[in-house]
Design an enzyme around this catalytic site. Structure first.
Site, mmCIF file in Angstrom:
data_model
loop_
_atom_site.group_PDB
_atom_site.id
_atom_site.type_symbol
_atom_site.label_atom_id
_atom_site.label_comp_id
_atom_site.label_asym_id
_atom_site.label_seq_id
_atom_site.Cartn_x
_atom_site.Cartn_y
_atom_site.Cartn_z
ATOM 1 N N TYR A 276 4.604 8.325 0.048
ATOM 2 C CA TYR A 276 3.739 7.825 1.118
ATOM 3 C C TYR A 276 4.582 7.026 2.099
ATOM 4 O O TYR A 276 5.058 5.938 1.781
ATOM 5 C CB TYR A 276 2.637 6.976 0.496
ATOM 6 C CG TYR A 276 1.565 6.457 1.437
ATOM 7 C CD1 TYR A 276 1.445 6.906 2.747
ATOM 8 C CD2 TYR A 276 0.660 5.501 0.991
ATOM 9 C CE1 TYR A 276 0.460 6.431 3.588
ATOM 10 C CE2 TYR A 276 -0.347 5.014 1.822
ATOM 11 C CZ TYR A 276 -0.434 5.488 3.123
ATOM 12 O OH TYR A 276 -1.420 5.009 3.946
ATOM 13 N N LYS B 224 3.113 12.139 2.258
ATOM 14 C CA LYS B 224 2.015 11.787 3.160
ATOM 15 C C LYS B 224 2.649 11.043 4.323
ATOM 16 O O LYS B 224 3.266 9.993 4.137
ATOM 17 C CB LYS B 224 0.979 10.916 2.462
ATOM 18 C CG LYS B 224 -0.120 10.413 3.400
ATOM 19 C CD LYS B 224 -1.061 9.434 2.713
ATOM 20 C CE LYS B 224 -2.059 8.851 3.699
ATOM 21 N NZ LYS B 224 -2.947 7.823 3.083
#
Length: 325
Positions: A139, A167
């Site tokens: 992330y 992400k």
């Protein structure tokens, strides 16, 4: 894309964690909201991530959220542990427990506050990925963590067999293209306004906040892109724009999403945990003004939207403090 190639799904909801008015987890509300978003088209759920208020959830709550998610999903959607830590040892402990609880995957956020070097970030990722057999999404959100995952670090991390996706909330489209050209990593859009542009250059899917309110149009965007119909995908993208603006620009996405969900009668309380607080009157007015511009979003009926600024005001102090360091 087959399940063997993509263990996460494509329409991933960064799930809000419904609370009672006094700030405790509303477990029946969690079950209902999970079922709602899955029925609306989500095939992946990120539990206790940023939008789920990971910073103020206890590890016990994060693990129970996995168990409840798996029970409600019943195979209809993947359940991914989004709760992390800026302490590597703590993160390893949580993700190992999440694997034991049955999670389908984990999402590892860049260590925040510590501001480690790229070598420290890479070591954090590798040690966590070594500790579990679950597929890993990295992330990258420097706006919250203070440090980006740099290109060379992404390349090195991609060599780990368990690290299979990123992400992206950085918004560097040139870097996304470069990584997609030089690794086998899947990319998930981590900024609701960038979902279609990310998909257009090869991203796999999204991890969305606005999808808590309207997952179906994101399903339609994904399905349209999968069949090469960019015109239809663009139409849905345009319809979603004022809703995305309402949720993502005036207050933290968690706060706005809960405010809207409560106004629609889909959760029992808009409460967030301190230091988050509900929108002030001028912020609520901005959210509502943007919602007035939302039209023809399939699956979303705003005619009965009844916002409650008093119920949303302030924030809650739960009985048990979170364990995120």
């Amino acid at each position: 894309m087959s399940t063997s190639q993509n263990p996460f799904g494509q329409v991933l909801v960064a799930l809000v964690t419904p609370f009672t008015a006094d700030g405790e987890v509303d477990w029946p509300g969690v079950e209902k909201h999970l079922d709602d978003v899955i029925a609306d088209g989500a095939d992946g759920i990120v539990i206790s991530g940023t939008t789920g208020e990971t910073s103020t959830l206890t590890d016990r709550e994060k693990l129970r959220l996995i168990e409840v998610g798996l029970d409600v999903a019943a195979g209809r959607a993947k359940i991914i542990q989004g709760g992390g830590s800026n302490e590597t040892a703590h993160a390893i402990q949580l993700y190992k427990a999440s694997e034991k609880a049955g999670a389908d995957g984990v999402m590892i956020v860049t260590p925040y506050y510590n501001k480690p070097t790229q070598a420290g970030i890479l070591t954090h990722f590798r040690l966590i990925a070594d500790a579990t057999d679950l597929p890993v999404i990295l992330y990258d959100i420097p706006g919250r963590t203070g440090v980006p995952i740099k290109y060379d670090t992404i390349l090195r991390a991609a060599k780990h067999p368990n690290i299979v996706a990123i992400k992206d909330a950085k918004g560097d489209f040139a870097e996304v293209s470069r990584v997609l050209n030089n690794t086998d990593l899947m990319y998930f859009s981590g900024a609701d306004e960038n979902v279609l542009p990310h998909l257009a250059i090869g991203a796999t899917g999204l991890v969305g906040v606005t999808a808590n309110i309207a997952a179906r149009p994101y399903r339609q965007i994904i399905d349209a892109v999968n069949r090469g119909d960019l015109k239809t995908a663009t139409e849905h993208h345009k319809q979603l724009e004022p809703l995305v603006r309402a949720v993502m620009t005036h207050v933290p996405g968690t706060v706005a999403a809960k405010y809207v969900l409560h106004g629609l009668g889909r959760i029992q309380s808009p409460r967030v945990r301190l230091p988050l607080v509900g929108p002030e009157d001028f912020e609520a007015a901005q959210i509502e003004a943007d919602l007035d511009l939302v039209h023809e979003v399939e699956g979303l009926d705003l005619t009965n939207f009844r916002p409650d600024r008093n119920a949303a005001a302030g924030g809650a102090l739960p009985k048990v403090a979170g364990t995120t360091r």
